[in-house]
Design a protein around this motif. Structure first.
Motif, short mmCIF file in Angstrom:
data_model
loop_
_atom_site.label_atom_id
_atom_site.label_comp_id
_atom_site.label_asym_id
_atom_site.label_seq_id
_atom_site.Cartn_x
_atom_site.Cartn_y
_atom_site.Cartn_z
N LEU A 158 23.97 47.29 17.02
CA LEU A 158 24.59 46.76 15.86
C LEU A 158 25.34 48.13 15.06
CD1 LEU A 158 21.75 44.50 14.42
CD2 LEU A 158 23.71 43.71 15.70
N ASP A 159 26.65 47.45 15.03
CA ASP A 159 27.70 48.59 14.36
C ASP A 159 27.85 48.33 12.81
OD1 ASP A 159 29.47 50.52 13.93
OD2 ASP A 159 30.30 50.44 15.72
N SER A 160 27.76 49.08 11.81
CA SER A 160 28.17 48.75 10.67
C SER A 160 29.30 49.27 10.25
CB SER A 160 26.90 49.45 9.70
OG SER A 160 26.82 50.86 9.67
N THR A 161 30.07 50.21 11.11
CA THR A 161 31.49 50.77 10.71
C THR A 161 32.66 50.02 11.11
OG1 THR A 161 31.41 51.94 12.92
CG2 THR A 161 30.42 53.31 11.28
N VAL A 162 32.37 48.77 12.02
CA VAL A 162 33.25 48.00 12.46
C VAL A 162 32.60 46.51 12.16
CG1 VAL A 162 34.76 47.00 14.26
CG2 VAL A 162 34.31 49.41 14.01
N ALA A 163 33.35 45.65 11.56
CA ALA A 163 33.10 44.23 11.37
C ALA A 163 34.25 43.47 11.12
CB ALA A 163 32.05 44.11 10.28
N ARG A 164 34.30 42.14 11.71
CA ARG A 164 35.39 41.23 11.45
C ARG A 164 34.85 40.25 10.23
NH1 ARG A 164 37.31 37.18 10.30
NH2 ARG A 164 39.18 35.91 11.30
N HIS A 165 33.51 40.07 10.30
CA HIS A 165 32.99 39.13 9.19
C HIS A 165 31.59 39.99 8.83
CE1 HIS A 165 30.62 35.78 7.79
NE2 HIS A 165 31.63 35.33 7.40
N GLY A 166 31.08 39.88 7.64
CA GLY A 166 30.24 40.41 7.16
C GLY A 166 30.09 41.95 7.19
N LYS A 176 27.03 16.34 25.73
CA LYS A 176 27.92 16.76 24.74
C LYS A 176 28.71 17.98 25.40
CE LYS A 176 25.30 15.03 20.55
NZ LYS A 176 25.12 15.51 19.37
N THR A 177 29.82 18.24 24.64
CA THR A 177 30.60 19.64 25.25
C THR A 177 30.06 20.92 24.08
OG1 THR A 177 32.15 18.20 26.22
CG2 THR A 177 32.57 20.62 25.41
N LEU A 178 29.52 21.90 24.59
CA LEU A 178 29.31 23.12 23.61
C LEU A 178 30.46 23.98 23.68
CD1 LEU A 178 27.11 24.73 21.98
CD2 LEU A 178 26.43 25.68 23.96
N THR A 179 30.94 24.37 22.51
CA THR A 179 32.05 25.35 22.43
C THR A 179 31.34 26.62 21.99
OG1 THR A 179 33.62 23.60 22.25
CG2 THR A 179 34.20 25.83 21.51
N VAL A 180 31.70 27.67 22.56
CA VAL A 180 31.25 29.04 21.89
C VAL A 180 32.67 29.68 21.68
CG1 VAL A 180 30.33 31.18 22.42
CG2 VAL A 180 29.30 29.20 23.50
N ARG A 181 32.80 29.98 20.34
CA ARG A 181 33.88 30.61 19.97
C ARG A 181 33.49 31.93 19.09
NH1 ARG A 181 36.66 26.52 15.82
NH2 ARG A 181 35.23 26.77 14.11
N GLN A 207 31.04 37.25 14.56
CA GLN A 207 31.27 36.12 14.15
C GLN A 207 31.29 34.80 15.31
OE1 GLN A 207 34.75 35.76 11.44
NE2 GLN A 207 34.18 33.73 10.59
N LEU A 208 30.24 34.92 16.27
CA LEU A 208 30.18 33.76 17.06
C LEU A 208 29.76 32.76 16.58
CD1 LEU A 208 30.53 36.53 19.15
CD2 LEU A 208 28.51 35.17 20.60
N GLU A 209 30.45 31.45 17.22
CA GLU A 209 29.83 30.24 16.32
C GLU A 209 29.72 29.38 17.61
OE1 GLU A 209 32.38 29.30 12.34
OE2 GLU A 209 33.66 30.31 13.95
N LEU A 210 28.93 28.15 17.26
CA LEU A 210 28.79 26.91 18.05
C LEU A 210 29.20 25.96 17.73
CD1 LEU A 210 25.11 28.04 19.02
CD2 LEU A 210 27.14 28.73 20.24
N LEU A 211 29.90 25.08 18.41
CA LEU A 211 30.13 23.73 18.00
C LEU A 211 29.77 22.58 19.24
CD1 LEU A 211 33.06 25.76 17.42
CD2 LEU A 211 33.70 23.62 16.27
N ALA A 212 29.31 21.56 18.70
CA ALA A 212 28.85 20.47 19.69
C ALA A 212 30.03 19.41 19.57
CB ALA A 212 27.44 19.88 19.30
N ASP A 213 30.50 18.95 20.34
CA ASP A 213 31.74 18.04 20.30
C ASP A 213 32.56 18.30 19.09
OD1 ASP A 213 30.87 16.56 22.54
OD2 ASP A 213 30.02 15.08 21.81
#
Length: 798
Positions: A238-246, A273-278, A368-374
């Motif tokens: 875990l790196d606290s010197t670089v962050a896109r979110h949080g 369903k279709t799982l999306t990882v972004r 900032q990984l997110e999951l979406l279902a359909d």
């Protein structure tokens, strides 16, 4: 071969990775007992119906190599038993287009039969559907029988692996009686051999229960890693010197050819369903010519807890799939967005998705990984963490559960009023059980059956047993002729004193009743033996249909060993000459006996006569189709046949109700792997089918011994597992000897939340399970549950 067994790893670099084996599962081709976190058969499977063949890893008998071997024990079988033990390995670039030798070692003891190897290479299309054999080979079907008792000997075959193959499936086919040990599968080719290396993405299979789900934003914690037997340098932090979110991101090192495990996504609610990882990726430096591009990887994990090895839960690790990630942009190290989609099939028992990243030639950061279902935001629900029930849950259960006065059949029935309200006007009532060998369970079901006869008009008991043996018992119920003790002893699964007591009560009832009780069998597994009853109904004349019946029984008994695998859904007109021969004899016997029976002066419409005329032969026909279907179709076909036979049993009820006496798994109205009998009955009868499951906390039961000598013994049932439905009943301290809980009405409240979760429930039948608990959805499977604190063994009738 089942489609899901043909999916293997696409990335060969994974197989030579430097990650510790303790963190990932291996195929365990050598059957070593310590492998896969002491789950040696984790990735193996088999094709086998419930029978007298026991399979386990043996560490007592001398192995051919290492400490363990696989024992196939059919020493207690009256007839030859059969199974197929199989596994798939990846077809790497060095293996494709080669002539390979597949070998294994076997040892025998008092063995009569055959065992041979089969192997084939195959490929998968993008939708993960099996496309058929590209190349296959097996030892000849005419291979001589193995010596009855012999030390280790090597079996081997050769085959050509197609240049486009993705995997190589290999198996041992076993048919016989006695004992056979299997050890040390190997795949070799000129200049190389397959090495049993860890499989990336299988980390969740070895994680302990209750492992928290990933923090996909990497604010609180990084990925959970399986424990290893030695110190391993982590390739992420875990790196606290670089962050896109949080405040933090996940930094992944570039060192090593193996991917880095990111976490697991439960798939319980995502089927179909279709799982999306972004998310976002960042590079520490601009692109350099020749850099290996990074990849996002996933592997779908599936399970089949109740229909494969009962002693070591089978887990299938599917193909390792790859998704491209954005490449570094020259002159910048800014965050870039990525997205990957995964189709979760709705026709397989998927349990989880394992997510990994292959960083490439330079370190990367993820955030900032997110999951979406359909297309909709999805937050996975963590698996239930084993723990104690809450005060609110226990209070609700104590109020809702109805105590029963006794399990004994005799006496007052007022305490069964709630059971009567549950049954209502239903025409089919299913009474389940955990094991066939529990005294209290069989007593309680006897009591409930008496109540249904005396208070609810039940007239037929449909037993999950051989029709012929049940018809012989039914003759006794109608006439009183014969020895009930000897007749019950012919029920191999139900030959207990408790069943004898039920049969004697049914006969006593029939002595005074106008509308008499009937006992019938609905199962199809023993159809060849069931024809003995038909033979006994024939006139005692030489050659009177005897030759046809003898030929029919012989042909039916031979079918399981012929390895016929028809698929009428894909090829509706295709048949097999050996199945056609059985059908011809069936037609001859049916026609001849139908005519002769109707010409006899004593012909009548008694259920026994009607069954001997039509139903026994119908069951034989069901058996013949069942044994010649493709393995993927057999389990659903058998359940449909049982439902059809329940329909026939209802026709014998003369307006009364039918009570189906079977195990929990058969009577359940829901199963993720297949369609059980109960699901067919619910579809056919709707609310007219009511089923009651049964559970107990601890004790013992009559079971088949998992090793020699071939006999029944008293098996110990460990106390109910933490996180199980049974634990809730136990913790509530419900009064003995039994309680009834209606599962149809509870709405979602703080006190009923546990009933709306998939918790553990004890499985079983006749043989003891070393891991008896698997995950169930209780409210989807049963209308009500009967709970007993204790179980003691049923007594043998002999």
């Amino acid at each position: 071969m089942l489609p899901y067994l043909t999916r293997i790893i696409l990335w060969t670099t994974v197989l030579v990775s430097s990650l510790p084996a303790a963190g990932q599962a291996i195929h365990n081709l050598d059957f070593e007992p310590e492998a896969n976190g002491h789950q040696p058969l984790l990735l193996w499977s088999r094709k086998q119906q419930l029978d007298e063949l026991l399979i386990r890893v043996d560490t007592v008998a001398p192995a051919q190599h290492g400490r363990g071997s696989l024992l196939l024990d059919a020493s207690r079988a009256e007839e030859p038993e059969g199974t197929v033990i199989y596994i798939s390995i990846p077809a790497t670039d060095s293996l494709r287009g080669r002539i390979v030798t597949v070998s294994a070692w076997v040892r025998t003891e008092n063995f009569q039969g055959r065992a041979w190897l089969r192997a084939y290479s195959s490929s998968n299309n993008e939708s993960l559907k099996y496309e058929g054999n590209l190349s296959q080979s097996e030892t000849p079907a005419t291979v001589p029988n193995l010596p009855p008792t012999a030390n280790w000997q090597r079996l081997q075959i050769q085959l050509s692996v197609n240049k486009s193959a993705d995997n190589l499936a290999m198996m041992l086919i076993f048919t016989g009686k006695g004992k056979l040990w299997l050890d040390n599968f190997a795949v070799q080719w000129e200049g190389g051999s397959y090495h049993d290396a860890p499989l990336a993405g299988t980390e969740p299979l070895l994680l302990p229960p209750g492992t928290p789900l990933p923090d996909w934003d990497f604010e609180r914690r990084g990925p959970t890693q399986p424990r290893t037997s030695r110190a391993v340098t982590s390739r992420w932090q875990l790196d606290s010197t670089v962050a896109r979110h949080g405040r933090r991101s996940l930094r992944v090192e570039a060192a090593g050819p193996a991917p880095v495990y990111l976490g697991v996504v439960p798939l319980d609610s995502l089927q179909g369903k279709t799982l999306t990882v972004r998310g976002y990726i960042r590079y520490g430096a601009p692109a350099t010519p020749g850099d290996v591009p990074p990849l996002l990887l996933h592997r779908i994990l599936s399970n089949s807890d109740r229909h494969s090895f009962p002693y070591d839960r089978f887990k299938w690790a599917g193909t390792l799939e790859s998704h491209s990630l954005p490449t570094p942009v020259a002159g910048t190290t800014e965050w870039q967005r990525f997205e990957a989609t995964v189709l979760v099939h709705d026709n397989r028992n998927h349990s989880a998705l394992s997510l990994l990243v292959q960083p490439g030639g330079a370190p990367i950061w993820l955030d900032q990984l997110e999951l979406l279902a359909d297309g909709r935001s999805f937050t996975p629900k963590a698996p239930p963490v084993p723990g104690q029930p809450t005060t609110a849950e226990l209070a609700w259960l104590r109020k809702a559960a109805v105590p029963l006065r006794t399990t004994a059949p005799e006496g007052d029935q007022k305490d069964l009023a709630a059971f009567g309200q549950l049954v209502g006007k239903s025409s089919i009532i299913g009474l389940g059980e955990v094991t066939h060998g529990s005294h209290e369970q069989m007593q309680l079901k006897h009591r409930l059956f008496r109540y249904l006869v005396e208070q609810k008009g039940a007239r037929v008991l449909a037993l999950s047993a051989d029709l012929g043996a049940c018809l012989a018992l039914n003759d006794y119920l109608q006439t009183g002729k014969g020895s009930p003790q000897q007749l019950v002893a012919e029920l191999a699964t139900w030959d207990t004193a408790e069943m004898l007591a039920l049969v004697r009560w049914m006969r006593t009832y029939n002595e005074q009743a106008t509308n008499k009780l009937q006992l019938v069998g609905i199962d199809i597994e023993q159809a060849p033996e069931g024809l003995q009853y038909l033979r006994q109904q024939l006139p005692d004349k030489p050659g009177y249909l005897g030759e046809q019946l003898t030929a029919l029984q012989r042909q039916l008994r031979e079918l399981p060993d012929l390895q016929i695998a028809l698929n009428p859904l894909q090829q509706p007109t295709k048949s097999d000459p050996r199945l056609d021969a059985v059908r011809r004899v069936l037609t001859e016997v049916r026609t001849a006996y139908d005519v002769s029976a109707k010409l006899r002066g004593n012909y009548g419409a008694l259920p026994a006569e009607a069954a001997a005329l039509t139903q026994l032969l119908r069951v034989a026909e069901q058996f013949s189709v069942w044994q010649t279907l493709d393995s993927q179709l057999r389990i659903n076909y058998r359940a449909a046949c049982l439902a059809e036979n329940v329909q026939w049993a209802r026709a014998q009820a003369d307006g009364g109700r039918v009570v189906v006496w079977a195990n929990n798994a058969q009577l359940s109205t829901y199963d993720r792997d297949y369609q059980p009998l109960g699901e067919f009955l619910r579809r056919q009868f709707g609310a007219g089918y009511v089923n009651v499951g049964l559970a107990f906390h601890e004790g013992s039961f009559r079971a088949l011994r998992p090793e020699n000598p071939p006999a029944f013994f008293t098996a110990v049932a460990a106390p109910s597992a933490v996180g199980s439905y049974e634990q809730y009943f136990h913790a509530a301290g419900l009064p003995a000897p039994a309680t009834l809980l209606d599962l149809r009405s509870p709405t979602l409240l703080p006190g009923t939340q546990w009933l709306h979760e998939n918790l553990l429930l004890r499985d079983g039948a006749l043989k003891p399970y070393t891991q008896p608990f698997s995950r169930h959805s209780l409210r989807r499977e049963f209308d009500a549950l009967l709970y007993l604190p204790k179980s003691t063994p049923a007594q043998a009738v002999r």
